[in-house]
Design a protein around this motif. Structure first.
Motif, PDB file in Angstrom:
ATOM      1  N   ASP A  30      50.845  27.384 -23.347  1.00 38.43           N
ATOM      2  CA  ASP A  30      50.557  28.242 -24.498  1.00 38.43           C
ATOM      3  C   ASP A  30      50.351  29.694 -24.058  1.00 38.43           C
ATOM      4  OD1 ASP A  30      50.259  26.388 -26.913  1.00 38.43           O
ATOM      5  OD2 ASP A  30      48.989  25.405 -25.445  1.00 38.43           O
ATOM      6  N   LEU A  31      49.678  29.899 -22.933  1.00 42.28           N
ATOM      7  CA  LEU A  31      49.470  31.258 -22.438  1.00 42.28           C
ATOM      8  C   LEU A  31      50.793  31.892 -22.029  1.00 42.28           C
ATOM      9  CD1 LEU A  31      46.216  30.701 -20.320  1.00 42.28           C
ATOM     10  CD2 LEU A  31      46.405  31.772 -22.568  1.00 42.28           C
ATOM     11  N   GLU A  32      51.680  31.082 -21.438  1.00 41.02           N
ATOM     12  CA  GLU A  32      52.992  31.605 -21.046  1.00 41.02           C
ATOM     13  C   GLU A  32      53.838  31.961 -22.273  1.00 41.02           C
ATOM     14  OE1 GLU A  32      54.544  28.462 -18.699  1.00 41.02           O
ATOM     15  OE2 GLU A  32      53.277  28.898 -16.942  1.00 41.02           O
ATOM     16  N   ARG A  33      53.754  31.145 -23.317  1.00 44.11           N
ATOM     17  CA  ARG A  33      54.558  31.369 -24.524  1.00 44.11           C
ATOM     18  C   ARG A  33      53.943  32.405 -25.451  1.00 44.11           C
ATOM     19  NH1 ARG A  33      55.382  25.195 -24.784  1.00 44.11           N
ATOM     20  NH2 ARG A  33      53.428  25.239 -25.936  1.00 44.11           N
ATOM     21  N   GLY A  34      52.652  32.684 -25.271  1.00 42.35           N
ATOM     22  CA  GLY A  34      51.983  33.624 -26.152  1.00 42.35           C
ATOM     23  C   GLY A  34      51.408  33.009 -27.398  1.00 42.35           C
ATOM     24  N   SER A  35      51.435  31.669 -27.503  1.00 38.44           N
ATOM     25  CA  SER A  35      50.832  31.022 -28.665  1.00 38.44           C
ATOM     26  C   SER A  35      49.308  31.008 -28.575  1.00 38.44           C
ATOM     27  CB  SER A  35      51.367  29.601 -28.830  1.00 38.44           C
ATOM     28  OG  SER A  35      51.244  28.858 -27.627  1.00 38.44           O
ATOM     29  N   LEU A  36      48.771  31.272 -27.395  1.00 39.21           N
ATOM     30  CA  LEU A  36      47.347  31.494 -27.189  1.00 39.21           C
ATOM     31  C   LEU A  36      47.175  32.706 -26.283  1.00 39.21           C
ATOM     32  CD1 LEU A  36      45.921  27.868 -26.681  1.00 39.21           C
ATOM     33  CD2 LEU A  36      45.448  29.401 -28.615  1.00 39.21           C
ATOM     34  N   VAL A  37      46.051  33.403 -26.467  1.00 37.48           N
ATOM     35  CA  VAL A  37      45.736  34.586 -25.667  1.00 37.48           C
ATOM     36  C   VAL A  37      44.431  34.327 -24.927  1.00 37.48           C
ATOM     37  CG1 VAL A  37      45.180  37.054 -25.731  1.00 37.48           C
ATOM     38  CG2 VAL A  37      46.882  36.095 -27.323  1.00 37.48           C
ATOM     39  N   ARG A  38      44.395  34.681 -23.648  1.00 39.60           N
ATOM     40  CA  ARG A  38      43.170  34.509 -22.857  1.00 39.60           C
ATOM     41  C   ARG A  38      42.222  35.665 -23.140  1.00 39.60           C
ATOM     42  NH1 ARG A  38      42.782  33.181 -16.364  1.00 39.60           N
ATOM     43  NH2 ARG A  38      40.501  33.155 -16.241  1.00 39.60           N
ATOM     44  N   LEU A  39      40.971  35.342 -23.452  1.00 41.55           N
ATOM     45  CA  LEU A  39      39.962  36.346 -23.766  1.00 41.55           C
ATOM     46  C   LEU A  39      39.086  36.625 -22.545  1.00 41.55           C
ATOM     47  CD1 LEU A  39      38.806  35.039 -27.279  1.00 41.55           C
ATOM     48  CD2 LEU A  39      40.779  36.469 -26.694  1.00 41.55           C
ATOM     49  N   LEU A  40      38.688  37.873 -22.386  1.00 39.88           N
ATOM     50  CA  LEU A  40      37.820  38.297 -21.282  1.00 39.88           C
ATOM     51  C   LEU A  40      38.319  37.774 -19.934  1.00 39.88           C
ATOM     52  CD1 LEU A  40      34.361  37.658 -23.016  1.00 39.88           C
ATOM     53  CD2 LEU A  40      35.643  39.800 -22.918  1.00 39.88           C
ATOM     54  N   PRO A  41      39.573  38.051 -19.601  1.00 40.28           N
ATOM     55  CA  PRO A  41      40.159  37.459 -18.385  1.00 40.28           C
ATOM     56  C   PRO A  41      39.527  37.945 -17.082  1.00 40.28           C
ATOM     57  CG  PRO A  41      41.611  39.120 -19.309  1.00 40.28           C
ATOM     58  CD  PRO A  41      40.523  38.918 -20.310  1.00 40.28           C
ATOM     59  N   ASP A  42      38.855  39.085 -17.125  1.00 43.13           N
ATOM     60  CA  ASP A  42      38.267  39.638 -15.897  1.00 43.13           C
ATOM     61  C   ASP A  42      36.868  39.095 -15.613  1.00 43.13           C
ATOM     62  OD1 ASP A  42      40.534  41.222 -15.495  1.00 43.13           O
ATOM     63  OD2 ASP A  42      39.720  42.853 -16.712  1.00 43.13           O
ATOM     64  N   LEU A  43      36.319  38.317 -16.522  1.00 38.03           N
ATOM     65  CA  LEU A  43      34.973  37.779 -16.338  1.00 38.03           C
ATOM     66  C   LEU A  43      35.032  36.333 -15.851  1.00 38.03           C
ATOM     67  CD1 LEU A  43      33.077  39.193 -19.448  1.00 38.03           C
ATOM     68  CD2 LEU A  43      33.281  40.153 -17.152  1.00 38.03           C
ATOM     69  N   GLU A  44      34.123  35.995 -14.972  1.00 40.45           N
ATOM     70  CA  GLU A  44      34.117  34.663 -14.351  1.00 40.45           C
ATOM     71  C   GLU A  44      33.475  33.630 -15.279  1.00 40.45           C
ATOM     72  OE1 GLU A  44      32.467  32.427 -10.304  1.00 40.45           O
ATOM     73  OE2 GLU A  44      32.017  34.538 -10.672  1.00 40.45           O
ATOM     74  N   LEU A  45      34.111  32.481 -15.338  1.00 43.23           N
ATOM     75  CA  LEU A  45      33.557  31.336 -16.065  1.00 43.23           C
ATOM     76  C   LEU A  45      33.267  30.216 -15.066  1.00 43.23           C
ATOM     77  CD1 LEU A  45      36.057  31.158 -19.063  1.00 43.23           C
ATOM     78  CD2 LEU A  45      33.806  32.233 -19.046  1.00 43.23           C
ATOM     79  N   PRO A  46      32.145  29.519 -15.214  1.00 44.93           N
ATOM     80  CA  PRO A  46      31.870  28.403 -14.293  1.00 44.93           C
ATOM     81  C   PRO A  46      32.935  27.318 -14.411  1.00 44.93           C
ATOM     82  CG  PRO A  46      29.925  28.985 -15.581  1.00 44.93           C
ATOM     83  CD  PRO A  46      31.076  29.709 -16.200  1.00 44.93           C
ATOM     84  N   ALA A  47      33.388  26.809 -13.272  1.00 49.41           N
ATOM     85  CA  ALA A  47      34.317  25.682 -13.283  1.00 49.41           C
ATOM     86  C   ALA A  47      33.552  24.416 -13.661  1.00 49.41           C
ATOM     87  CB  ALA A  47      34.967  25.525 -11.918  1.00 49.41           C
ATOM     88  N   ILE A  48      34.255  23.439 -14.211  1.00 49.89           N
ATOM     89  CA  ILE A  48      33.649  22.133 -14.443  1.00 49.89           C
ATOM     90  C   ILE A  48      34.273  21.134 -13.471  1.00 49.89           C
ATOM     91  CG2 ILE A  48      33.166  22.615 -16.856  1.00 49.89           C
ATOM     92  CD1 ILE A  48      35.503  20.805 -17.585  1.00 49.89           C
ATOM     93  N   GLN A  49      33.547  20.103 -13.184  1.00 49.23           N
ATOM     94  CA  GLN A  49      33.954  19.164 -12.141  1.00 49.23           C
ATOM     95  C   GLN A  49      34.563  17.904 -12.724  1.00 49.23           C
ATOM     96  OE1 GLN A  49      31.312  18.863  -8.639  1.00 49.23           O
ATOM     97  NE2 GLN A  49      31.303  16.667  -9.004  1.00 49.23           N
ATOM     98  N   ALA A  50      35.673  17.469 -12.138  1.00 51.99           N
ATOM     99  CA  ALA A  50      36.241  16.155 -12.439  1.00 51.99           C
ATOM    100  C   ALA A  50      35.679  15.174 -11.420  1.00 51.99           C
ATOM    101  CB  ALA A  50      37.758  16.192 -12.374  1.00 51.99           C
ATOM    102  N   THR A  51      35.102  14.097 -11.913  1.00 53.04           N
ATOM    103  CA  THR A  51      34.364  13.174 -11.054  1.00 53.04           C
ATOM    104  C   THR A  51      34.781  11.735 -11.324  1.00 53.04           C
ATOM    105  OG1 THR A  51      32.454  14.668 -11.144  1.00 53.04           O
ATOM    106  CG2 THR A  51      32.051  12.433 -10.342  1.00 53.04           C
ATOM    107  N   ALA A  52      34.909  10.950 -10.250  1.00 54.47           N
ATOM    108  CA  ALA A  52      35.146   9.514 -10.364  1.00 54.47           C
ATOM    109  C   ALA A  52      33.814   8.786 -10.216  1.00 54.47           C
ATOM    110  CB  ALA A  52      36.119   9.046  -9.288  1.00 54.47           C
ATOM    111  N   LEU A  53      33.548   7.844 -11.105  1.00 54.40           N
ATOM    112  CA  LEU A  53      32.271   7.134 -11.131  1.00 54.40           C
ATOM    113  C   LEU A  53      32.502   5.626 -11.165  1.00 54.40           C
ATOM    114  CD1 LEU A  53      30.845   9.283 -14.029  1.00 54.40           C
ATOM    115  CD2 LEU A  53      29.958   9.382 -11.712  1.00 54.40           C
TER     116      LEU A  53
END
Length: 298
Positions: free
Chosen positions: A244-267
């Motif tokens: 979507d970002l490549e096609r322009g159907s969505l736009v990334r907001l505040l791209p210069d600000l860091e967002l915490p990553a979330i973790q993928a976990t096996a349980l």
């Protein structure tokens, strides 16, 4: 010359004490009572001390026998467990694995790995359930859960699979009607599409901002679709919106600000940790951490 340690004799001695008689030990081990008695006598001869006092009704330990039993019992147990583990590792993975995974990450990252795993192990069957809902691993009968986000159940064995980059996005149609946010505080003047109503505290550039929600979807892919339809801004995994970002159907907001990553976990629960099939699958998943995702299906 140093005599070899008689581990088999010590193991038999431990079994005799645990079973309470030579006859019971023989039945447990599938050996004649005469063989048990002969091996016990050989052990006592090697050690130079009697270990058991035999009577017509019961066996009792001598002082030497009690000291020996207390010392060698945990060693025998460890040796038996190690032997069982080695044998299980040699067995070919087989049987049914019930797996639950988050919809987006499960479809984009885990399902392709499962297909490859099943080609290598034809005796394994997999029942895959993709859901963003919260499940009780044990009560719901799953062998393995793969989840994104904070993990609350400390009783389960967990293995990190990957860190997932997050982005804030909005549709061009939404931004035509609302000002482009320039700071984290500006996000509070927008309306969000979220997966759950409690997911409204966003950490952006070191600041925490509360974003009011309009729609709660219960599913990350629906959250993306709702944002793409212009229903609000959304905080979603980057891999979910790459196309979507490549096609322009969505736009990334505040791209210069860091967002915490979330973790993928096996349980998985400790009770199933010795499953040959599960162990083989976990070895496969952990062999190439982090599990990369190019893009999720659109």
């Amino acid at each position: 010359m140093r005599e070899p340690d008689d581990l088999s004799g010590l193991s038999m001695f431990v079994r005799i004490v645990e079973e309470g008689s030579l006859s019971a030990a023989g039945r447990a081990l599938g050996l004649p009572k005469a063989t048990i008695s002969r091996n016990l006598a050989l052990l006592e001869k090697r050690l130079g001390a009697p270990l058991l006092i035999r009577s017509t009704r019961a066996l009792s330990l001598t002082d030497t026998g009690k000291r020996l039993f207390d010392r060698v019992r945990p060693i025998v147990r460890d040796a038996q467990q190690a032997t069982a583990e080695v044998k299980s590792h040699q067995a070919a993975p087989s049987g049914l694995l019930r797996i639950t995974a988050s919809v987006a990450y499960g479809q984009a990252a885990i399902a392709p790995r499962l297909l490859s795993f099943m080609r290598r192990y034809p005796a394994v069957r997999i029942q895959l359930h993709l859901s963003d809902g919260r499940v009780n691993l044990v009560n719901d009968g799953y062998d393995l859960a793969i989840r994104m986000g904070a993990i609350q159940d400390s009783e389960l064995i967990s293995h990190k699979l990957a860190d997932i980059t997050m982005v804030i996005v909005a549709a061009p149609s939404w931004l035509e009607q609302h000002d482009m946010p320039r700071t984290p505080a500006d996000l509070a003047r927008h309306t969000a599409v979220v997966m759950r109503p409690d997911m409204i505290q966003w950490r952006v550039g070191g600041e925490t901002v509360r974003v009011p929600w309009r729609m709660s979807t219960g599913n990350m892919m629906v959250t993306r679709d709702a944002a793409r339809a212009g229903l609000g801004i959304a905080l979603v995994p980057e891999f979910l919106v790459l196309r979507d970002l490549e096609r322009g159907s969505l736009v990334r907001l505040l791209p210069d600000l860091e967002l915490p990553a979330i973790q993928a976990t096996a349980l998985y629960a400790r009770a199933v940790s010795q499953s040959v099939a599960l162990r083989a699958l976990m070895d496969d998943l952990l062999a190439s951490r982090p599990i990369e995702v190019d893009a999720a299906p659109s």
